[in-house]
Design an enzyme around this catalytic site. Structure first.
Site, short mmCIF file in Angstrom:
data_model
loop_
_atom_site.label_atom_id
_atom_site.label_comp_id
_atom_site.label_asym_id
_atom_site.label_seq_id
_atom_site.Cartn_x
_atom_site.Cartn_y
_atom_site.Cartn_z
CD GLU A 9 2.41 13.47 -3.26
OE1 GLU A 9 1.44 13.93 -3.90
OE2 GLU A 9 3.51 14.06 -3.16
CD1 TRP A 10 -4.18 8.63 -0.67
CD2 TRP A 10 -2.88 6.82 -0.54
NE1 TRP A 10 -4.47 7.99 0.51
CE2 TRP A 10 -3.69 6.88 0.63
CE3 TRP A 10 -1.98 5.76 -0.65
CZ2 TRP A 10 -3.64 5.93 1.64
CZ3 TRP A 10 -1.92 4.82 0.36
CH2 TRP A 10 -2.74 4.89 1.48
#
Length: 264
Positions: A148-149
Site C-alpha cells: 500500500e502507499w
C-alpha cells in the site's frame, strides 16, 4: 474414533483457553476446532450480501497499536487466526511483534506474520530483514506482503515507482521469502494500490483485501480473495482498543482444507 479424537481435541483447546495455555507454543492440531466470533464494531457498515457475518471463520491482524492482547480470551471469543505485523522496510521491527507472536502461539491461535513494504529500500534487503525477524516454525500461516502507499513515512512518502517497477520489486521479495519459508506468500493490498499497480496480474497467489466501506466485489471487480479485512474498528474481549477484523472466504471445511495445504 475420529469423532472421539475431535471431541477430545475440542475439550483440550477449551481447557487451554480457560487455564492460560502454559508457556510454550501450542500450534492447533485440528483446524476444524473453531470458535464463533463474539465481535462488535465501533463503526459498523451495512454491507450487502454476502456480509462478513455470513462467513464462519474470523480473525484479526495486530500490531503495536494493540498494546495488550489476552490471546486466550480473544481465542475463546472467535479469533481463530491472526496476522501479526513484523517488519517495515529494511530496518524497522514492530515493537509488539515478539509479544504477539508468542502470545498467539501459546493460545493455539493460527498465526502468520506480515511485512509492510517501503519503496526506498531494495526488495532483497527487505526480504532478508523479514527473514531475520520472523521464526520459521511449524504451525505458521504463510507470510504476507503488505502493499500500500505510505503517506506517513518522512523518507518514502513521495516515492511511488511506476506500476511495472512496483510489480518487479514485489516479485523479488516474494521469490526470496517463498524460498526461505517453503510457502507462497499472501498478498495484502488496498483498493487504490491494487488498481494503480495492476496487482490483478499476480496469478496463483492468495489475496487478503482491505475494504471497510464497500463490498469487495465493488472495490476489486473480478478479483478472487482468501481474506477480507472488513473493519478497522472491531471490539473483541481480550483485545485492548479497536482492532482490524477479517473473514476467511469459505466454509469451516474450506478453512480446514486451506490450512492443511498452506500452513507449514
Amino acid at each position: 474414533m475420529k469423532g472421539v479424537r475431535h471431541i477430545l481435541t475440542s475439550a483440550c483447546l477449551l481447557l487451554l483457553v480457560s487455564c492460560g495455555g502454559g508457556g510454550r507454543d501450542v500450534p492447533p492440531a485440528d483446524p476444524g476446532v473453531l470458535f464463533a466470533p463474539n465481535f462488535r464494531d465501533a463503526d459498523p457498515v451495512d454491507f450487502p450480501t454476502p456480509r462478513p457475518s455470513s462467513f464462519p471463520v474470523h480473525g484479526i491482524d495486530a500490531a503495536r497499536f494493540q498494546n495488550t492482547v489476552d490471546w486466550n480470551v480473544a481465542r475463546a471469543n472467535g479469533v481463530n487466526f491472526a496476522f501479526l505485523k513484523a517488519t517495515e522496510g529494511g530496518d524497522l521491527l514492530d515493537p509488539k511483534f515478539k509479544d504477539h507472536w508468542r502470545g498467539a502461539g501459546r493460545a493455539g491461535v493460527w498465526r502468520g506474520a506480515y511485512h509492510f513494504y517501503y519503496f526506498c529500500t531494495p526488495p532483497e534487503v527487505q526480504a532478508r530483514w523479514f527473514i531475520s525477524n520472523v521464526p520459521r516454525v511449524s504451525g505458521s500461516l504463510p507470510p504476507v506482503l503488505d502493499m500500500e502507499w505510505n503517506p506517513f513515512s518522512p523518507t518514502c512518502a513521495t516515492v511511488r515507482p511506476p506500476a511495472a517497477e512496483v510489480r518487479r520489486q514485489m516479485r523479488v521479495w516474494l521469490r526470496i521469502v517463498e524460498a526461505h519459508y517453503g510457502q507462497r506468500p499472501i498478498l495484502y493490498t488496498t483498493p487504490d494500490f491494487y488498481r494503480e499497480n495492476g496487482l490483478g496480474r499476480f496469478r496463483g497467489y492468495d489475496f487478503w483485501l482491505r475494504s471497510t466501506a464497500e463490498h469487495l466485489r465493488d472495490s476489486y471487480p473480478g478479483q478472487g480473495w482468501r481474506f477480507w479485512q472488513y473493519s478497522a474498528t472491531g471490539l473483541i474481549p481480550g483485545v485492548s482498543g479497536e482492532v482490524d477484523l477479517n473473514a476467511f472466504n469459505g466454509s469451516r471445511e474450506d478453512w480446514n482444507d486451506w490450512v492443511i495445504r498452506r500452513a507449514r
